[in-house]
Design an enzyme around this catalytic site. Structure first.
Site, short mmCIF file in Angstrom:
data_model
loop_
_atom_site.label_atom_id
_atom_site.label_comp_id
_atom_site.label_asym_id
_atom_site.label_seq_id
_atom_site.Cartn_x
_atom_site.Cartn_y
_atom_site.Cartn_z
N GLU A 257 -1.84 50.60 -3.46
CA GLU A 257 -1.26 50.54 -2.10
C GLU A 257 -0.34 49.34 -2.10
OE1 GLU A 257 -1.86 52.67 0.25
OE2 GLU A 257 -3.63 53.71 -0.47
N CYS A 296 1.16 45.87 6.16
CA CYS A 296 1.82 46.83 5.28
C CYS A 296 2.45 47.96 6.07
CB CYS A 296 0.82 47.38 4.27
SG CYS A 296 -0.65 48.06 5.04
P1 NAP Z 1 -0.33 40.13 -4.40
O1 NAP Z 1 0.20 38.79 -4.64
O2 NAP Z 1 0.19 41.25 -5.20
O3 NAP Z 1 -1.91 39.99 -4.56
C1 NAP Z 1 -2.76 41.06 -4.27
C2 NAP Z 1 -4.05 40.90 -5.02
O4 NAP Z 1 -3.83 41.04 -6.43
C3 NAP Z 1 -4.72 39.55 -4.84
O5 NAP Z 1 -6.10 39.74 -4.72
C4 NAP Z 1 -4.37 38.84 -6.13
O6 NAP Z 1 -5.29 37.83 -6.46
C5 NAP Z 1 -4.45 39.96 -7.10
N1 NAP Z 1 -3.76 39.73 -8.37
C6 NAP Z 1 -2.65 39.01 -8.58
N2 NAP Z 1 -2.30 39.08 -9.89
C7 NAP Z 1 -3.23 39.86 -10.49
C8 NAP Z 1 -3.43 40.30 -11.83
N3 NAP Z 1 -2.57 39.97 -12.81
N4 NAP Z 1 -4.50 41.08 -12.10
C9 NAP Z 1 -5.35 41.43 -11.13
N5 NAP Z 1 -5.21 41.05 -9.84
C10 NAP Z 1 -4.16 40.27 -9.53
O7 NAP Z 1 -0.14 40.57 -2.86
P2 NAP Z 1 -0.41 39.71 -1.55
O8 NAP Z 1 0.64 38.66 -1.46
O9 NAP Z 1 -1.84 39.33 -1.46
O10 NAP Z 1 -0.17 40.81 -0.42
C11 NAP Z 1 1.09 41.10 0.14
C12 NAP Z 1 1.60 42.43 -0.33
O11 NAP Z 1 0.59 43.40 -0.14
C13 NAP Z 1 2.78 42.92 0.43
O12 NAP Z 1 3.74 43.34 -0.48
C14 NAP Z 1 2.25 44.11 1.23
O13 NAP Z 1 3.16 45.15 1.44
C15 NAP Z 1 1.16 44.58 0.37
N6 NAP Z 1 0.16 45.29 1.16
C16 NAP Z 1 0.10 46.63 1.06
C17 NAP Z 1 -0.82 47.33 1.79
C18 NAP Z 1 -0.94 48.81 1.67
O14 NAP Z 1 -1.93 49.35 2.15
N7 NAP Z 1 0.01 49.48 1.06
C19 NAP Z 1 -1.71 46.65 2.63
C20 NAP Z 1 -1.61 45.27 2.72
C21 NAP Z 1 -0.67 44.60 1.96
P3 NAP Z 1 -4.98 36.28 -6.16
O15 NAP Z 1 -4.85 36.15 -4.71
O16 NAP Z 1 -6.19 35.63 -6.72
O17 NAP Z 1 -3.71 35.96 -6.90
#
Ligand code: NAP
Length: 518
Positions: A257, A296
């Site tokens: 997602e 999102c």
């Molecule tokens: P993110 O930086 O991609 O992080 C998301 C999750 O992935 C965090 O728990 C992060 O952990 C983890 N992560 C990072 N690098 C990883 C790796 N190499 N391996 C495994 N896990 C890893 O996203 P965010 O900044 O938290 O969220 C914002 C984004 O989420 C926006 O782009 C938004 O559109 C999207 N979003 C989408 C939805 C949907 O339903 N489509 C809903 C909400 C948000 P750490 O925090 O420990 O780095």
């Protein structure tokens, strides 16, 4: 001294060894907690969930697992005020935004508890009807779903630490899979407390719930073929997870997602003197400012017939100007800060990119007039409304998700064809909404653009009083979207269970199949 958060793995709480990440209060910049996963045995954590939680959950019927969900919902709801406060402390959420997350979590658990009580008494779930396979009515075939024997690894984004945890866990538990949940580190405080409550209250069998509080480390390298990963976050991280070598080699099922440039479309029949027009303006303004635009499903592109752009711009600017921004703990504040300094930097850079293709209608992207906030503290940005100079040829407006209170008006020629074309430029969205009483227009737009998003919200005068806006993700409807949005499918009632179960074709003697799954 700030709190040291612990992970919950192998049936006990464990703190990481050094390398602490700080969790802050985005209103004051104060550190509220620290956490680390250094030294945690990821392979051991997965094995415990797989070998202890999995068998115990699978030994229960759907109805018994549904009971657990009901208990989980009640246990969390009993701590509602505490959880709302944590959401404000570590997430910068106003009371309303905090409720959206926390009540969304308990509500989704309760929804799946109810659904589960109606499901099969057999371990397998029938999926579709029984079909004759030959001439004899004795030999039949039927598709059935069987719970996977692995761990459901849930990696969540920072913006919904409560709902993101619960909406995934509810479905996995009901399907019969143990959950290892990993909240985004920056807002893990709320999820950590929720897990603590569920463990303290002994709601679930041991191993059914594990928590990683901090970086994922080498977790993905220890996944096995019966495990699944459900990820919510940025498209960039989604790509890393999808392309992890072990995941590819083991054929681990992955649900993504990710980003989404959601749109709202004002139909060509709408003038500014209708209630539906007012509803459109209120919904769009809410989607720009709720959770400071860190949603999102937020509306990033506002498609409006050329002749209405000025009126819509004026009405939206008035709504946005009335939004009180400031300390989310204070009464009357409608919008709080972004989640942290990095988000603020990203939003500002994103705004610069959008401004190259759009003029400003409202807001300068600065802190604006803030209430009850110390000067220079907190990650605040005031709401911004832009207007695209040339929507059809714009690039950033359709491709760059600026994750803050920012949206862009895009003029179209009033035709269903062109509005669908503009929707498609987003290359896959979670949701698009249409506000029109013109059935021809709505039908043509749906038929032309249905495959570009995971959900279409059709607002008309007949229903606009009876529904929540397009940004609310309801457990009965699927959440996910194609392309940029990641291609995932979550929730959707019974549909959501499929991700955690193996679909297989059972072929055999009709009464035996009836006994195995119904
Ligand atoms: P993110 O930086 O991609 O992080 C998301 C999750 O992935 C965090 O728990 C992060 O952990 C983890 N992560 C990072 N690098 C990883 C790796 N190499 N391996 C495994 N896990 C890893 O996203 P965010 O900044 O938290 O969220 C914002 C984004 O989420 C926006 O782009 C938004 O559109 C999207 N979003 C989408 C939805 C949907 O339903 N489509 C809903 C909400 C948000 P750490 O925090 O420990 O780095």
């Amino acid at each position: 001294m700030s709190e040291l958060l612990k992970s919950y793995v192998g049936g006990h709480f464990q703190a990481g060894e050094g390398g602490l990440a700080a969790l802050i209060n985005p209103t004051t910049d104060e550190v509220v907690a620290q956490t680390s996963t250094t030294g945690i045995d990821m392979a051991g954590a997965l094995a415990y969930a797989r070998d202890t939680g999995g068998p115990d959950l699978r030994a229960l019927s759907f109805a018994q697992r549904a009971e657990l969900l009901g208990k989980a919902s009640k246990a969390l709801h009993a701590h509602r005020d505490e959880l709302l406060d944590l959401s404000t402390l570590n997430g910068g959420n106003t009371r309303g935004d905090a409720k959206f997350d926390v009540d969304g979590a308990t509500g989704t658990l309760a929804y799946y508890a109810k659904l589960g009580s109606t499901l099969s008494e057999t371990p397998l779930l029938a999926d579709g009807e029984t079909e004759l396979l030959g001439r004899s009515p004795r030999m039949v075939g039927r598709h059935v779903l069987a719970p996977l024997h692995g761990v459901a690894v849930h990696i969540n984004a920072f913006n919904f630490p409560a709902w993101g945890f619960a909406e995934k866990a509810a479905v996995a538990w009901l399907a019969g899979m143990p959950v290892l949940t990993k909240p985004a580190t920056s807002t893990a405080l709320l999820t950590a407390r929720m897990v603590e409550i569920l463990i303290e209250d002994q709601v679930l069998p041991s191993g059914a719930l594990s928590l990683l509080c901090g970086s994922a480390g080498d977790l993905l390298d220890h996944l096995s073929w019966q495990d699944v990963v459900a990820f919510t976050g940025s498209a960039d991280t989604g790509l890393k997870i999808r392309s992890n070598e072990n995941i590819l080699r083991q054929g681990v099922r992955v649900g993504i997602e990710a980003d989404s440039l959601n749109a709202a479309v004002l139909g060509p029949d709408m003038d500014d003197d209708s209630e539906l027009f007012d509803r459109f303006i209120q919904d769009v303004a809410k989607e720009i400012t709720q959770k400071a635009g860190q949603k999102c499903t937020a509306i990033r592109r506002i498609l409006v017939p050329e002749a209405m752009v000025a009126k819509v711009g004026e009405a939206l600017a008035a709504e946005l100007a009335a939004v009180k921004v400031g300390n989310p703990a204070e009464k009357g504040i409608k919008m709080g800060p972004l989640n942290n300094g990095q988000q603020l930097t990203d939003v500002k850079a994103g705004l610069d990119a959008l401004r190259a293709e759009a003029k400003t209608i409202h807001g300068d992207g600065g802190r604006g007039e803030l209430h009850a906030v110390d000067a220079d503290k907190g990650s605040f940005v005031s709401p911004v409304l832009l207007e695209a100079s040339d929507g059809l040829n714009a690039k950033a407006i359709h491709n760059l998700e600026v994750f803050g209170p920012v949206s862009t008006l895009v003029a179209y020629d009033g035709s269903a064809g062109q509005s669908a074309q503009l929707l498609g430029l987003g290359q896959g969205s979670l949701v698009a909404s249409v506000y029109s009483d013109d059935k021809r227009f709505t039908t043509d737009l749906v038929n032309a653009g249905a495959s570009f998003q995971g959900r279409l919200f059709l607002a008309s005068s007949k229903v606009s009083d009876h529904v929540l806006g397009p940004g609310a993700v309801l457990p009965a409807s699927m959440h996910g979207g194609p392309g940029r949005a990641g291609g995932g499918e979550e929730l959707g009632g019974r549909v959501g269970l499929k991700f955690y179960m193996q679909r297989l074709a059972l072929q055999g003697y009709a009464p035996l199949l009836e006994r195995l799954a119904h």
